[in-house]
Design an enzyme around this catalytic site. Sequence first.
Site, PDB file in Angstrom:
ATOM      1  N   ASP A 148       0.784  -1.313   0.055  1.00  0.00           N
ATOM      2  CA  ASP A 148       0.062   0.001   0.098  1.00  0.00           C
ATOM      3  C   ASP A 148       0.752   1.293  -0.089  1.00  0.00           C
ATOM      4  O   ASP A 148       1.616   1.429   0.813  1.00  0.00           O
ATOM      5  CB  ASP A 148      -0.783  -0.197   1.291  1.00  0.00           C
ATOM      6  CG  ASP A 148      -2.194   1.064   1.030  1.00  0.00           C
ATOM      7  OD1 ASP A 148      -1.999   1.756   0.211  1.00  0.00           O
ATOM      8  OD2 ASP A 148      -2.895   0.712   2.235  1.00  0.00           O
ATOM      9  N   ASP A 191     -10.392   4.122  -1.397  1.00  0.00           N
ATOM     10  CA  ASP A 191     -11.244   3.017  -0.531  1.00  0.00           C
ATOM     11  C   ASP A 191     -12.618   3.027  -0.772  1.00  0.00           C
ATOM     12  O   ASP A 191     -13.297   4.352  -0.754  1.00  0.00           O
ATOM     13  CB  ASP A 191     -10.868   3.465   1.158  1.00  0.00           C
ATOM     14  CG  ASP A 191      -9.281   3.138   1.207  1.00  0.00           C
ATOM     15  OD1 ASP A 191      -8.579   2.981   0.340  1.00  0.00           O
ATOM     16  OD2 ASP A 191      -8.937   2.970   2.672  1.00  0.00           O
TER      17      ASP A 191
HETATM   18  C1  GLA Z   1      -5.345   2.237   2.764  1.00  0.00           C
HETATM   19  C2  GLA Z   1      -6.127   1.155   2.081  1.00  0.00           C
HETATM   20  C3  GLA Z   1      -6.974   0.285   2.611  1.00  0.00           C
HETATM   21  C4  GLA Z   1      -6.453  -0.183   4.070  1.00  0.00           C
HETATM   22  C5  GLA Z   1      -5.719   0.869   4.666  1.00  0.00           C
HETATM   23  C6  GLA Z   1      -5.090   0.537   5.991  1.00  0.00           C
HETATM   24  O1  GLA Z   1      -6.407   3.284   3.080  1.00  0.00           O
HETATM   25  O2  GLA Z   1      -6.445   1.571   0.536  1.00  0.00           O
HETATM   26  O3  GLA Z   1      -7.399  -0.715   2.041  1.00  0.00           O
HETATM   27  O4  GLA Z   1      -5.334  -0.966   3.841  1.00  0.00           O
HETATM   28  O5  GLA Z   1      -5.026   1.695   3.914  1.00  0.00           O
HETATM   29  O6  GLA Z   1      -4.579   1.575   6.791  1.00  0.00           O
END
Ligand code: GLA
Length: 760
Positions: free
Chosen positions: A511, A575
């Site tokens: 990520d 997200d």
């Molecule tokens: C980002 C990702 C999410 C999750 C969070 C964890 O926002 O897009 O899917 O993994 O980080 O902090």
Amino acid sequence: MFINHLKPNTQIYMKWILSACIAIVFGAFIVSMKNSPPQDIQLKTGVFKTGDDASWSSGTFNDAAWGKIDPSKNWEQQGYDNYDGIAWYRFKVTIPSSIKNDAAWKDSLNFSLGQIANSDETYLNGTLIGKTGTFPARGAAPVRGRNTGNVIRNYRIASNNNAILWDKENVLAIRVYNSRGNGGLSSIPVISMLGRITGVKIAYTQNPFVFKDKSISKTITLQNTFATSVAGVLSIKAVNDDNKVVFSSTDAVTLGAMDKKSYNLFFDNSSRTVVEYKFVENGTNNNLTVTETNPYILTPAVGPMPRINGAKIFGIRPGSPFIFKIPATGKLPLTYAVQNLPKGLAVNAQTGVISGVAPAKGEYKMYFIVKNALGQAKREFTVKAGNLLALTPPMGWDSWNAWGLTVSDEKVRSSTNSLLKYGLQNHGWTYMNIDDGWEAPKRADNGEIVPNEKFPDMAGLGEYLHKNGLKFGIYSSPGPTTCGGYLASYQHEAQDAASYAKWGIDYLKYDLCSYRTIMAGDTTLAGAQKPYFVMRDQLVKQNRDIVYSLCQYGGKDVWTWGRKVNGNLWRTTGDINDSWGSLFNIGFVQQEKTTPYTAPGSWNDPDMLIIGYVGWGNQHNTRLTPDEQYTHISLWSILSAPLLLGCDLSKLDPFTLNLITNDEVIAVDQDPKASPAKRIVKTADYEVWVKDLEDGSKAVGLFNISAATNTININWKALGITGNYNIRDIWRQKNLPKSATGFSSVVPSHGVRLVKISKI
Ligand code: GLA
């Protein structure tokens, strides 16, 4: 009251005028005013700007150069793609004093702003009138406060508050901060006075439906949230899709100050049913009406005969450890065998788990045979030993949407046990992925990453999963820290990849997060790819297969190059959250450009599933309606999306289970051809998406994206086909009448009809 704050002689004068007015109003207008609802002022358009400046709260600031915004949609849906940070909305509105006329209480003014993602500060003509959530200090890094996006904002101020400019133009300015996913307002702000009915609430989402055999029941509560009493009639009416009333009740009720009363309802759950809860207030006839749809079940119960489900192909690198559980259902006990199993592999006849070491490069065809007392099922299966992993979209569970940063070994094990208990592995659900929140704040002295106290034994957890034929996923970032502020892999990539291999990791979600600071404004394609190449080079060195999940929210059109860095899947957007706005934007608006890049081992990831008991650490039942949930699973399957459950599996209800155990729907997702989905019809009200399947048939989804029921037609010409076709309703697993021309179906708001059509 407003007149109490004026100078004494003005008070006397005002009181006199007021009583004269009241006399006139009562004498002349009482009849015509009686049944009209309190006047609401809707703020349908505003202006918008990203960034932050204290002067933007003011009533006099000149915002002429700002862009127009529709407050009913998040900013991502209006050209501010993936914007994270602070932004401002400004609305100009005249508040006429006439809105007090019909109000039961004239002393307060209410600002209903709906849900705001994620934090807000709301100003009226420069005066702060409400605030929810937290903001970063000016110029500071993002804060990750509690998720307040779901909180309904109702800010109330006294009618005599000097901030209100009665009968003049006012400016309502809303400062919003969002650090991930869709941001901003999602409904039209409404300004209103308080009526008696304003204090009445019908609490119907708090208690979910309870399932018993073929019927469901629930308890709802009528609440008076004001300190004065209110009287009226509550009626409950449940009507199914055949127009049959399956439950009805009425109650004349008086609720004292802050009083409440509960009501039970129950009905047969075998068809889609809409329940209406309506409270009519005696004095004004104003009503409060809400509706909900029952969690109606379409997936037929699993049959007693053996049946083999899930993926038909499996990719592995030669020499890697091999684990694959044959997904099969039927009356227990089942026994498993494999014909033509390559050397080096063995199948456990009782559990159906195939294990061993992957064979040399090549394509291996074999047959799975599953038997029980009633008969046997036989199906072809292909192992492709080569460079490509994840030949069908990964299916499993990820801790994030369920637990947020509060994930622990215990929670992963409890979800694993539920997965096994409900037999989800028999439908293809395999990966158990730990998302953010597992890392200790410091590395070991030798630089190795260490799990925090919530994960006492990573290798032990891996073994436990593998023993059950499941796979183990983990999460990190190429930056120094993860999105949640935990330690990440920057400059420790080699050590981290080795630790993962040592723990038995099969899947890495990588990520971007804090790596953006390392990129320091580098906006080149090479800059975007670099961190993913660095980790790729370490993953390929490990003596086990690690599926590589890229998470950088779609930057630089990752779908065009994700495969180049060995990515098996890549997030295409910010997200997701459990709302129709988020589902619609990510699923319907943002995916079409990505679909041509779908191929075995290369999957666009529209983010994890938002069904069941979700909450990012703040647990609740998904806010999606049952129809929206059918849409979610149907669309994700047509898109060949990775299917990662994001709910607490220990709280699976029969409805959620019905969504995730329909083998014909899952087969659309897992189809070995991996044919890109195509949107062949798009109107303001509905869309039709199609995916070609390996056996020559087509999966066709008729999606109603509007707020009303619609009839959706699709003719064979639009699908580019001619001749007679069989039509099968995949959710219900029932054949429909065949057709030589097309198919038509009534589809509820935000719902879907998913069919498979195949040439006769
Ligand atoms: C980002 C990702 C999410 C999750 C969070 C964890 O926002 O897009 O899917 O993994 O980080 O902090």
